[in-house]
Design a protein around this motif. Structure first.
Motif, mmCIF file in Angstrom:
data_model
loop_
_atom_site.group_PDB
_atom_site.id
_atom_site.type_symbol
_atom_site.label_atom_id
_atom_site.label_comp_id
_atom_site.label_asym_id
_atom_site.label_seq_id
_atom_site.Cartn_x
_atom_site.Cartn_y
_atom_site.Cartn_z
ATOM 1 N N TRP A 71 0.872 -1.176 0.000
ATOM 2 C CA TRP A 71 0.000 0.000 0.000
ATOM 3 C C TRP A 71 0.900 1.214 0.000
ATOM 4 O O TRP A 71 1.832 1.291 0.815
ATOM 5 C CB TRP A 71 -0.858 -0.053 1.258
ATOM 6 C CG TRP A 71 -2.152 0.666 1.182
ATOM 7 C CD1 TRP A 71 -2.912 0.891 0.081
ATOM 8 C CD2 TRP A 71 -2.866 1.228 2.288
ATOM 9 N NE1 TRP A 71 -4.058 1.557 0.427
ATOM 10 C CE2 TRP A 71 -4.062 1.783 1.764
ATOM 11 C CE3 TRP A 71 -2.618 1.319 3.653
ATOM 12 C CZ2 TRP A 71 -4.999 2.422 2.558
ATOM 13 C CZ3 TRP A 71 -3.560 1.949 4.450
ATOM 14 C CH2 TRP A 71 -4.737 2.499 3.916
ATOM 15 N N ARG A 127 -3.106 -4.276 6.214
ATOM 16 C CA ARG A 127 -3.119 -2.864 5.820
ATOM 17 C C ARG A 127 -2.822 -1.949 7.007
ATOM 18 O O ARG A 127 -2.065 -0.979 6.900
ATOM 19 C CB ARG A 127 -4.482 -2.490 5.215
ATOM 20 C CG ARG A 127 -4.682 -2.929 3.787
ATOM 21 C CD ARG A 127 -3.774 -2.132 2.866
ATOM 22 N NE ARG A 127 -4.076 -2.367 1.479
ATOM 23 C CZ ARG A 127 -3.367 -3.121 0.666
ATOM 24 N NH1 ARG A 127 -2.309 -3.751 1.125
ATOM 25 N NH2 ARG A 127 -3.687 -3.255 -0.601
ATOM 26 N N GLN A 130 0.831 -2.073 7.813
ATOM 27 C CA GLN A 130 1.612 -1.284 6.852
ATOM 28 C C GLN A 130 1.490 0.199 7.157
ATOM 29 O O GLN A 130 2.481 0.929 7.184
ATOM 30 C CB GLN A 130 1.097 -1.543 5.424
ATOM 31 C CG GLN A 130 1.591 -2.807 4.773
ATOM 32 C CD GLN A 130 1.063 -2.886 3.350
ATOM 33 O OE1 GLN A 130 -0.139 -2.958 3.117
ATOM 34 N NE2 GLN A 130 1.961 -2.862 2.397
#
Length: 198
Positions: A71, A127, A130
């Motif tokens: 991402w 996610r 990250q």
């Protein structure tokens, strides 16, 4: 016997995944069928049923693969601006005419199916971890307390976007994204999002 990476098995999986995403973009979760994915992917229907089993299996697999994709993380030098960029990314993703229906379908599927819910949970966990890098950098710069829980800051920042989209069914503007990010940044700076002690 395990297939080599990049072999026929990987090509089939990629074709089915791309077909699943394309079908979700065009038809949404309610219109997704194994038959249409098979036709679009060029993979025989019996193969799709045998390997993925159902629409929810297709969605779970697409989410598993998406979880592994990096991402893009902002690095503006400012914790608050980084957080704004992350929430804007989520908001604009749902507003995108192609990506938006796919993301919405993932959430809809997770509400209705346990396998899809577990896959979506794993996707979000990856996610959030990250994105927590922006919080770690903020700790290093002294912008937030050292015990700040990075993943929880990200959850707090993006939660209002999901609430408006999927609970109250309200439009979400860039202003809403900035306000959500700023609220989470203020909470983090105030030290009210510490990591839980074991």
């Amino acid at each position: 016997m395990e297939q080599r990476p990049g072999g026929r098995s990987a090509r089939v999986r990629d074709a089915v995944r791309q077909a699943t995403l394309a079908e979700l973009a065009e038809r949404g979760y309610g219109g997704l069928t194994v038959e249409n994915v098979a036709i679009r992917s060029g993979v025989h229907k019996t193969t799709v049923y045998r390997r993925w089993g159902s629409v929810e299996g297709l969605i779970a697999d697409a989410l598993e693969l998406a979880r592994e994709e990096p991402w893009p993380m902002p690095d503006t030098g400012s914790f608050q601006e980084d957080l704004r960029e992350i929430v804007r990314l989520v908001q604009s993703g749902f507003a995108d005419p192609v990506a938006g229906p796919i993301s919405a379908a993932f959430v809809t599927a997770a509400v209705q199916n346990g396998d899809a819910a577990r896959s979506l949970h794993d996707f979000f966990t990856a996610r959030h971890e990250q994105a927590a890098e922006v919080v770690r950098r903020a700790v290093e710069r002294g912008e937030v307390p050292a015990d700040t829980d990075g993943a929880d800051v990200i959850r707090m920042a993006v939660a209002p976007i999901y609430y408006r989209l999927f609970v109250t069914h309200e439009p979400v503007t860039e202003h809403d994204a900035v306000r959500a990010a700023d609220a989470a940044a203020a909470a983090a700076r105030a030290g009210v999002i510490p990591a839980l002690q074991p």
